[in-house]
Write an enzyme that holds these catalytic residues in place. Sequence first.
Site, short mmCIF file in Angstrom:
data_model
loop_
_atom_site.label_atom_id
_atom_site.label_comp_id
_atom_site.label_asym_id
_atom_site.label_seq_id
_atom_site.Cartn_x
_atom_site.Cartn_y
_atom_site.Cartn_z
N HIS A 15 -11.97 -41.57 19.81
CA HIS A 15 -13.40 -41.80 19.79
C HIS A 15 -14.14 -40.63 19.15
O HIS A 15 -13.55 -39.60 18.83
CB HIS A 15 -13.95 -42.11 21.21
CG HIS A 15 -14.06 -40.93 22.12
ND1 HIS A 15 -14.74 -40.97 23.32
CD2 HIS A 15 -13.58 -39.67 22.02
CE1 HIS A 15 -14.67 -39.79 23.90
NE2 HIS A 15 -13.98 -38.98 23.16
N HIS A 40 -11.17 -38.00 17.64
CA HIS A 40 -10.13 -37.30 18.40
C HIS A 40 -9.68 -38.25 19.50
O HIS A 40 -10.37 -39.22 19.82
CB HIS A 40 -10.66 -35.98 18.97
CG HIS A 40 -11.74 -36.18 19.99
ND1 HIS A 40 -13.06 -36.38 19.64
CD2 HIS A 40 -11.70 -36.24 21.34
CE1 HIS A 40 -13.77 -36.54 20.74
NE2 HIS A 40 -12.99 -36.48 21.79
N GLU A 125 -10.68 -39.25 31.70
CA GLU A 125 -10.62 -38.96 30.27
C GLU A 125 -9.66 -37.80 30.02
O GLU A 125 -8.99 -37.73 28.99
CB GLU A 125 -12.01 -38.63 29.73
CG GLU A 125 -12.08 -38.56 28.23
CD GLU A 125 -13.50 -38.47 27.73
OE1 GLU A 125 -14.00 -39.47 27.20
OE2 GLU A 125 -14.11 -37.40 27.89
NI NI Z 1 -13.53 -37.03 23.70
#
Ligand code: NI
Length: 136
Positions: A15, A40, A125
Amino acid sequence: MKVKVSRKAHFNAAHRLYRSDWSFEKNDQVFGKCNNPNFHGHNYELIVSVYGEIDQETGFVIDMKVLKDLIAVEIESAFDHKNLNVEVAAFKNLNPTAENIAVVIWNKLRPHIDDEKKLEITLYETPRNFVTYSGE
Ligand code: NI
């Protein structure tokens, strides 16, 4: 008796965080390295939780096999090894932050879960950064 059951899943995706209506400098200031124009990637860890009454016949809140297949079809096949900005329609005009990805996942799964059951999405994440969305 109400129980929360959870299923873990995983996807890799690329993203870039930026707003096209901001200058590169402003994007850089707010999003830092995440504004890299070449994108990345992250190894996203997903936890999908369903909370509700135990079915007296099956003993399940939700059949884990059903939940597993639902996540595979709705989320993994749609997001895994994808560039979220470019390849996933939901992020054409929505910054693919962990927050927004969690909301998109919740919205995709909600219609498939019984109305009387609560759905909660936790999205990692990174191993240290994670968000939770439960539809509010
Ligand atoms: Ni990111």
